[in-house]
Scaffold this active site. Structure first.
Site, short mmCIF file in Angstrom:
data_model
loop_
_atom_site.label_atom_id
_atom_site.label_comp_id
_atom_site.label_asym_id
_atom_site.label_seq_id
_atom_site.Cartn_x
_atom_site.Cartn_y
_atom_site.Cartn_z
N HIS A 1 -12.91 -26.31 50.40
CA HIS A 1 -11.93 -27.38 49.99
C HIS A 1 -12.51 -28.83 50.28
O HIS A 1 -13.14 -28.91 51.23
CB HIS A 1 -10.76 -27.13 50.72
CG HIS A 1 -9.47 -27.94 50.06
ND1 HIS A 1 -9.25 -29.00 50.46
CD2 HIS A 1 -8.52 -27.39 49.35
CE1 HIS A 1 -8.15 -29.42 49.56
NE2 HIS A 1 -7.63 -28.43 48.96
N ASP B 1 -5.77 -20.54 47.51
CA ASP B 1 -5.92 -19.62 46.46
C ASP B 1 -6.40 -18.24 46.91
O ASP B 1 -6.39 -17.28 46.08
CB ASP B 1 -6.94 -20.16 45.14
CG ASP B 1 -6.16 -21.52 44.51
OD1 ASP B 1 -5.01 -21.29 44.29
OD2 ASP B 1 -6.91 -22.31 44.51
N1 ACO Z 1 -18.97 -20.58 47.70
C1 ACO Z 1 -20.32 -20.74 48.27
N2 ACO Z 1 -20.72 -21.99 48.67
C2 ACO Z 1 -19.98 -23.01 48.65
C3 ACO Z 1 -18.63 -22.80 48.07
C4 ACO Z 1 -18.06 -21.49 47.81
N3 ACO Z 1 -16.85 -21.22 47.62
N4 ACO Z 1 -18.06 -23.91 48.17
C5 ACO Z 1 -18.83 -24.96 48.50
N5 ACO Z 1 -20.12 -24.34 48.69
C6 ACO Z 1 -21.37 -25.02 49.24
C7 ACO Z 1 -22.13 -25.78 47.99
O1 ACO Z 1 -22.87 -24.88 47.40
C8 ACO Z 1 -22.71 -26.80 48.91
O2 ACO Z 1 -23.67 -26.18 49.48
P1 ACO Z 1 -25.14 -27.18 49.88
O3 ACO Z 1 -24.81 -28.14 50.87
O4 ACO Z 1 -26.28 -26.18 49.97
O5 ACO Z 1 -25.31 -27.81 48.67
C9 ACO Z 1 -21.79 -27.27 50.05
O6 ACO Z 1 -20.83 -25.87 50.23
C10 ACO Z 1 -20.66 -28.12 49.93
O7 ACO Z 1 -19.95 -27.95 48.76
P2 ACO Z 1 -19.26 -29.05 47.57
O8 ACO Z 1 -19.46 -28.35 46.15
O9 ACO Z 1 -20.22 -30.38 47.50
O10 ACO Z 1 -17.86 -29.21 47.98
P3 ACO Z 1 -17.00 -29.57 47.11
O11 ACO Z 1 -15.96 -30.41 48.16
O12 ACO Z 1 -17.46 -30.51 46.03
O13 ACO Z 1 -15.94 -28.69 46.44
C11 ACO Z 1 -14.49 -26.88 45.94
C12 ACO Z 1 -14.78 -28.12 46.86
C13 ACO Z 1 -14.42 -27.19 44.51
C14 ACO Z 1 -13.21 -26.36 46.42
C15 ACO Z 1 -15.59 -25.81 46.17
O14 ACO Z 1 -15.55 -25.43 47.71
C16 ACO Z 1 -15.31 -24.45 45.46
O15 ACO Z 1 -16.00 -24.44 44.53
N6 ACO Z 1 -14.56 -23.66 45.96
C17 ACO Z 1 -14.49 -22.48 45.05
C18 ACO Z 1 -13.52 -22.65 44.21
C19 ACO Z 1 -12.12 -22.67 44.79
O16 ACO Z 1 -11.46 -21.89 45.40
N7 ACO Z 1 -11.27 -23.89 44.46
C20 ACO Z 1 -10.09 -24.16 44.62
C21 ACO Z 1 -9.86 -25.22 45.60
S1 ACO Z 1 -8.27 -25.48 46.07
C22 ACO Z 1 -7.01 -25.77 44.91
O17 ACO Z 1 -7.68 -26.40 44.17
C23 ACO Z 1 -5.86 -25.67 45.12
#
Ligand code: ACO
Length: 429
Positions: free
Chosen positions: A307, A364
């Site tokens: 998140h 979610d």
């Molecule tokens: N699985 C594996 N790795 C992940 C995940 C995940 N779900 N989420 C983030 N990471 C990793 C990224 O690859 C990144 O790794 P790195 O530092 O080695 O490059 C690091 O964690 C940081 O991730 P970001 O993408 O920069 O985080 P951001 O804050 O931009 O994204 C998000 C947040 C979109 C929620 C992301 O965690 C994601 O895609 N999660 C899965 C989708 C999801 O569940 N979305 C619902 C969000 S809640 C809502 O809207 C109700």
């Protein structure tokens, strides 16, 4: 003396005021930045940008706190219902008994849609996604109530108390009709005597011969799901609603844009993606460990994890996870997907990759399993999220329209394309 932030670029220095929210969050007020310095800030993804001042919801992502108008989400989830929470979010105070009765009355009086709107469903192919239909129909709804959707801010605000419960009621009818249309089943008219979530399930699942009566367990679980989604600060869809509202667009147009923003799998669409991920893990005979390794190699994404704001836990996920187990127990269901989900959660919480990146289950992660248990088809999950989020979008629309500074939202950019070139005639290229 009030605090100031100093910016030094070369030999020049400027001071900018610090503003502080009621919960102590501080921001550097850069509204004069470009005029005074010629610079803008660059913050891709807006992770450090306060786009507005708002008094609706507060999140402390480090501590896992979510409060609406000062009330903790745990308190509301334990004691309030969805419509009461909707009122609180929209109007800022818990309703008195009379106010609540009046609000519920307006929601109940608006369950039907104009019969002309039924024709809209004929225009959609059967395999249309329900979120595309919902976005289109919410915008169209404004056409049936031109007095409530004038794009004259003062008039739209004057009629807000009529428009808000109308939208909250009709979104549910439109959502259920979308499902019926896709299934080739006749529309079922709402029953104003039923509670909000029961009425939705009735319109989804009753037949002309037999009324579907949701058990209390199921109706409560759905009500809780909606309540937990009712608002969530400046997320992607709410920011979209505010952006559209800032241009003066009416409430129906603004929330319809919110539906489109919510649809994506990184936002509200994640609840569908979680179930699809769990199903594919189950089908592959994986206990979750292979999938986790793939996520760590960036070959897969663990949907429902991570998140932008919560960095320890998502309080909504905690409540929903517990509700999910309770509902499955009460319904006597044993879903293998829940076992996989528990295993994924456990493994990820113990794995360095997830610990270092502070990735925890978000709302979610469990909502898909809960919706599956209460019989909602997967394609409708994000629609259910939209129904739940509508009060938050309405409250934010109202805040922009009534207490914003009236300026259109218009970010700047850092241009990285070609610099000036001269046109070359087609025959010379
Ligand atoms: N699985 C594996 N790795 C992940 C995940 C995940 N779900 N989420 C983030 N990471 C990793 C990224 O690859 C990144 O790794 P790195 O530092 O080695 O490059 C690091 O964690 C940081 O991730 P970001 O993408 O920069 O985080 P951001 O804050 O931009 O994204 C998000 C947040 C979109 C929620 C992301 O965690 C994601 O895609 N999660 C899965 C989708 C999801 O569940 N979305 C619902 C969000 S809640 C809502 O809207 C109700």
């Amino acid at each position: 003396m009030s605090e100031e932030a100093k910016l030094t670029i070369g030999d020049n220095s400027w001071s900018f005021p610090i503003i502080e929210g009621t919960e102590g969050e501080k921001a550097i007020d850069t509204r004069r930045l470009r005029n005074e310095t010629g610079y803008i800030t660059y913050d891709d993804g807006y992770g450090n940008t306060g786009s507005c001042q708002s008094s609706i919801s507060f999140i402390d992502g480090e501590k896992g706190i979510l409060r609406h108008r000062g009330y903790g989400i745990e308190d509301l989830a334990a004691n309030a219902r969805f419509l009461e929470t909707a009122y609180l979010i929209i109007y800022g105070e818990l309703p008195s008994q009379d106010e609540y009765a009046a609000f519920r009355g307006l929601v109940h009086d608006n369950t039907q849609i104009h019969v002309g709107m039924e024709n809209h469903f004929d225009g959609f192919p059967l395999d249309s996604h329900p979120m595309a239909i919902l976005a289109a129909l919410l915008n169209s709804l404004g056409c049936y109530y031109p007095d409530l959707a004038t794009n004259d801010r003062d008039q739209d605000l004057e009629n807000f108390d009529t428009a808000a419960p109308l939208a909250i009621s009709k979104v549910r009818t439109l959502a259920a009709m979308t499902y019926r249309m896709k299934m080739g089943m006749p529309f079922i008219y709402p029953d104003p005597k039923l509670l909000y979530s029961q009425n939705f399930l009735h319109m989804m699942f009753s037949t002309p011969y037999e009324k579907f009566e949701a058990s209390d367990t199921v109706a409560h679980a759905l009500d809780l799901f909606l309540l937990l989604h009712a608002d969530h600060e400046q997320n992607c869809s709410t920011s979209t609603v505010r952006m559209v509202a800032s241009g003066g667009a009416n409430l129906f147009a603004s929330v319809s844009a919110g539906v489109s923003a919510l649809w994506g799998p990184l936002h509200g669409g994640a609840n569908m993606a979680v179930i699809r991920m769990l199903e594919s893990i189950h089908k592959d005979g994986d206990d979750g460990s292979r999938f986790i390794e793939a996520a760590k190699r960036k070959e897969a994404r663990l949907m429902g994890f991570g998140h932008r704001v919560y960095k320890n836990f998502d309080p909504r996920a905690k409540i929903l996870g517990e509700a999910c187990t309770r509902v499955l127990d009460e319904l006597g269901m044993n879903d293998p997907l829940l076992d996989i989900a528990h295993r994924l959660e456990q493994a990820a919480l113990e794995d360095r990759y997830f610990i270092e990146r502070r990735l925890y289950p978000n709302v979610d992660f469990y909502s898909g399993i809960l919706l599956k248990a209460i019989g909602i088809p997967v394609e409708m999950y994000t629609v259910l999220f939209a129904i739940g989020r509508l009060p938050g979008w309405l409250a934010n629309w109202r805040e922009v329209a009534s207490v914003g500074d009236g300026r259109i939202h218009r970010p700047r950019q850092i241009y990285t394309g070609s610099t000036k070139r001269d046109y070359v005639a087609l025959e010379e290229r």
